[in-house]
Enzyme design. Structure first.
Site, PDB file in Angstrom:
ATOM      1  N   ASN A 108      -7.534   1.728   9.645  1.00  0.00           N
ATOM      2  CA  ASN A 108      -6.253   1.952  10.319  1.00  0.00           C
ATOM      3  C   ASN A 108      -6.515   1.905  11.813  1.00  0.00           C
ATOM      4  OD1 ASN A 108      -5.223   2.433   7.805  1.00  0.00           O
ATOM      5  ND2 ASN A 108      -4.772   4.603   8.140  1.00  0.00           N
ATOM      6  N   HIS A 129      -3.169  10.921   0.551  1.00  0.00           N
ATOM      7  CA  HIS A 129      -2.637  10.701   1.904  1.00  0.00           C
ATOM      8  C   HIS A 129      -2.022  12.032   2.369  1.00  0.00           C
ATOM      9  CE1 HIS A 129      -1.199   7.356   4.785  1.00  0.00           C
ATOM     10  NE2 HIS A 129      -0.868   8.499   5.365  1.00  0.00           N
ATOM     11  N   ARG A 159       0.855  -1.190   0.000  1.00  0.00           N
ATOM     12  CA  ARG A 159       0.000   0.000   0.000  1.00  0.00           C
ATOM     13  C   ARG A 159       0.888   1.236   0.000  1.00  0.00           C
ATOM     14  NH1 ARG A 159      -2.703   3.118   4.750  1.00  0.00           N
ATOM     15  NH2 ARG A 159      -3.983   4.562   3.586  1.00  0.00           N
ATOM     16  N   GLU A 206      -3.530  -0.177   7.996  1.00  0.00           N
ATOM     17  CA  GLU A 206      -2.395   0.265   8.803  1.00  0.00           C
ATOM     18  C   GLU A 206      -2.553  -0.265  10.210  1.00  0.00           C
ATOM     19  OE1 GLU A 206      -1.479   4.473   9.200  1.00  0.00           O
ATOM     20  OE2 GLU A 206      -1.819   4.759   7.057  1.00  0.00           O
ATOM     21  N   TYR A 266      -4.583   1.742  15.761  1.00  0.00           N
ATOM     22  CA  TYR A 266      -3.384   1.760  16.588  1.00  0.00           C
ATOM     23  C   TYR A 266      -3.668   1.569  18.073  1.00  0.00           C
ATOM     24  CZ  TYR A 266      -0.797   3.473  12.511  1.00  0.00           C
ATOM     25  OH  TYR A 266      -0.214   3.585  11.270  1.00  0.00           O
ATOM     26  N   GLU A 323      -7.763   8.321   6.194  1.00  0.00           N
ATOM     27  CA  GLU A 323      -8.133   8.898   7.490  1.00  0.00           C
ATOM     28  C   GLU A 323      -8.823  10.259   7.414  1.00  0.00           C
ATOM     29  OE1 GLU A 323      -4.706   8.825  10.042  1.00  0.00           O
ATOM     30  OE2 GLU A 323      -4.697   6.660  10.128  1.00  0.00           O
TER      31      GLU A 323
HETATM   32  C1  PNW Z   1      -1.555   7.415  10.573  1.00  0.00           C
HETATM   33  N1  PNW Z   1      -4.005  10.408  15.762  1.00  0.00           N
HETATM   34  O1  PNW Z   1      -1.755   8.654  11.119  1.00  0.00           O
HETATM   35  C2  PNW Z   1      -1.173   7.798   9.166  1.00  0.00           C
HETATM   36  O2  PNW Z   1      -2.024   7.308   8.177  1.00  0.00           O
HETATM   37  C3  PNW Z   1       0.261   7.592   8.826  1.00  0.00           C
HETATM   38  O3  PNW Z   1       0.628   8.461   7.792  1.00  0.00           O
HETATM   39  C4  PNW Z   1       1.100   7.783  10.071  1.00  0.00           C
HETATM   40  O4  PNW Z   1       2.466   7.772   9.777  1.00  0.00           O
HETATM   41  C5  PNW Z   1       0.724   6.681  11.032  1.00  0.00           C
HETATM   42  O5  PNW Z   1      -0.642   6.740  11.362  1.00  0.00           O
HETATM   43  C6  PNW Z   1       1.516   6.678  12.318  1.00  0.00           C
HETATM   44  O6  PNW Z   1       1.241   7.795  13.099  1.00  0.00           O
HETATM   45  C7  PNW Z   1      -2.310   8.996  12.301  1.00  0.00           C
HETATM   46  O7  PNW Z   1      -3.480  11.364  16.343  1.00  0.00           O
HETATM   47  C8  PNW Z   1      -1.811  10.141  12.888  1.00  0.00           C
HETATM   48  O8  PNW Z   1      -5.055   9.900  16.192  1.00  0.00           O
HETATM   49  C9  PNW Z   1      -2.365  10.605  14.026  1.00  0.00           C
HETATM   50  C10 PNW Z   1      -3.435   9.917  14.599  1.00  0.00           C
HETATM   51  C11 PNW Z   1      -3.948   8.782  14.007  1.00  0.00           C
HETATM   52  C12 PNW Z   1      -3.374   8.333  12.861  1.00  0.00           C
END
Ligand code: PNW
Length: 487
Positions: free
Chosen positions: A326, A141, A96, A395, A328, A186
């Site tokens: 995505n 992006h 991707r 992601e 995390y 996002e």
């Molecule tokens: C994602 N938050 O970003 C992005 O899609 C990527 O480009 C980035 O490098 C990756 O996560 C790691 O950070 C985010 O603050 C950035 O909630 C910030 C947030 C969530 C996703």
């Protein structure tokens, strides 16, 4: 006899099934890694590429913590062959990456195609396919053309035409070989947590109006792109078009019904505001009601939520072939207090407060605490709320500050989040079809520059050659792909 052995047999079966290490990923499950253009390419002014908002904002002193830019980044503009080589080495099914709008259309909103930019992506795409790696392409992006930002970015209704002009160009140039398209990465970060004029940059203060203008125009641009694909390309190209939404799981901080409702409200503001119009119909009711009530309190003549006409609602509904996710981390969410009526913002509209548990492992991105069960819960919530759509995890990843090759915490992260994925598939019946790790290699982490590293490969940013070295987590991911199980 039978009444004893049966339960024992059942128990054995259960124990066997709950040992997820033994489970395999389904045959059609795909593994991949992800990157984005501004974060890896460099070649910022080469071969006719013009400025994006990120080329400009990185010049603002203090904006990026280490004062760095993406001018060279991982130099993938010159090192794409090596990128394909390390992808091949990992054994991924998917890669991707995103396309830089200003490399393809130097003018931003005009249709003149920059052939050198097209040639770069042709080389990359052809090399991927020659190595049996399927390209998964993100159209947007975050690197908005500066020319379009100057006109108000997402707050200008002309955004829809600007974007679809660009999207059509991508289908025309690459759609014969690219079969998986992601319109936006996002949208909630784009519209709600960064500045919508610039794309993703906190310069102007969010004012509770611009966030929803952005949401509205972005959803229209997404839907129109989907319809263009249907009308002009789908029959010939036979690909799929989707969108990538990020979803941090919101867990109620107590059993108090107000906190339970607050957590659900937060999910709807973060995720439902985009997913509901696309998969179900219109904005979620709780979002409509809450923004209307808060707007009344603030003495606005009407709701700050920019509403769709019936025709628009109908045209946005159903515009997805898959859902990109995505993921995390997780938050504990509770009922918030009503802010002063002189203040207006998306965040105030959500009326929640949130925190994270001290016992959760921290990472270099301080908010991205490690909570694997949150992924399983998010996947289940999507299944229930939207009728079990096909989900590609586009992601998921772990950051440190060192980039060390001995990255056992990252290995642990992938083990646990992949295990949560397996549980969602085998125990809960969620249609998860792919897992893409963020990221192939250490890269430019937006306003944190090169200080936060997410790679399965280390990149030496001091060395002009930008050599890549595989980390132990890369070796681990490679084994998972080869064996299709977790050890
Ligand atoms: C994602 N938050 O970003 C992005 O899609 C990527 O480009 C980035 O490098 C990756 O996560 C790691 O950070 C985010 O603050 C950035 O909630 C910030 C947030 C969530 C996703």
């Amino acid at each position: 006899m039978q009444h004893i052995t049966l339960p024992i047999l059942k128990l054995c079966l259960l124990i066997h099934l709950s040992k997820t290490e033994d489970w395999t990923f389904p045959e059609d499950f795909k593994f991949g890694v992800a990157t984005s253009a501004y974060q890896i390419e460099g070649g910022a002014k080469e071969d006719g590429k013009t400025l994006s908002v990120w080329d400009r904002i990185t010049r603002t002193p203090g904006f990026v913590t280490d004062g760095s830019t993406g001018d060279v980044a991982c130099d993938s503009y010159h090192k794409w062959e090596e990128d394909v080589r390390i992808l091949k080495e990992l054994g991924v099914d998917y890669y991707r990456f995103s396309i830089s709008w200003t490399r393809i259309l130097s003018g931003g909103y005009t249709s003149t195609v920059n052939e050198a930019g097209v040639a770069y992506y042709n080389n990359l795409i052809n090399a991927l396919i020659a190595n049996d790696i399927e390209p998964v392409v993100t159209m947007y992006h975050w690197d908005m053309p500066q020319t379009i930002s100057t006109l108000g970015g997402f707050s200008n209704s002309a955004w829809v035409d600007f974007f679809t002009n660009y999207a059509r160009t991508l289908f025309e140039q690459f759609g014969d070989r690219v079969k998986l398209w992601i319109t936006f990465n996002e949208p909630n970060i784009i519209c709600h947590y960064f500045n919508s004029v610039l794309g993703n940059i906190t310069e102007a203060y969010p004012n509770g109006v611009i966030e929803y203008l952005c949401t509205y125009h972005l959803l229209k641009a997404h839907a129109e792109t989907y319809h263009i694909y249907d009308r002009e390309f789908r029959q010939r190209q036979q690909g799929k078009v989707g969108i990538t939404l990020n979803f941090e799981w919101s867990e109620p901080m107590s059993n108090d019904p107000e906190d339970v409702a607050a957590a659900e409200r937060r999910r709807q503001f973060d995720f439902g505001i985009f997913a509901n119009p696309i998969i179900n119909f219109d904005y979620p009711k709780v979002v409509r009601d809450r923004v209307a009530a808060r707007s009344r309190l603030e003495d606005f003549p009407r709701s700050r939520l920019k509403r769709f006409t019936l025709a628009e609602k109908l045209s946005i509904r159903g515009t997805y072939d898959f859902l990109g996710l995505n993921h995390y981390t997780t938050w504990l969410v509770g009922e918030g207090s009503e802010a002063d009526p002189t203040e207006h913002s998306f965040y105030i509209d959500t009326k929640v407060r949130r925190m994270q548990d001290d016992s959760w492992e921290t990472t270099a991105a301080p908010d991205n605490k490690v909570v694997p069960e949150g992924l399983r819960k998010a996947l289940n919530w999507i299944k229930t709320t939207y009728g079990n759509p096909d989900i590609l995890i586009t992601e998921c990843g772990y950051s440190d500050t060192t980039g060390t090759l001995e990255d056992d915490r990252r290995i642990n992260f992938y083990k646990e989040y992949l295990n949560a994925t397996l549980e969602a598939i085998h125990l809960d019946g969620v249609n998860v079809k792919a897992f893409m790790a963020w990221s192939l290699m250490d890269n430019f982490e937006w306003n944190q520059g090169y200080t936060v590293k997410f790679g399965l490969h280390y990149v030496d940013f001091e060395n002009p050659e930008r050599p890549r070295s595989i980390k132990q987590s890369g070796e681990y991911f490679k084994r998972v792909i080869a064996t299709r199980t977790l050890e």
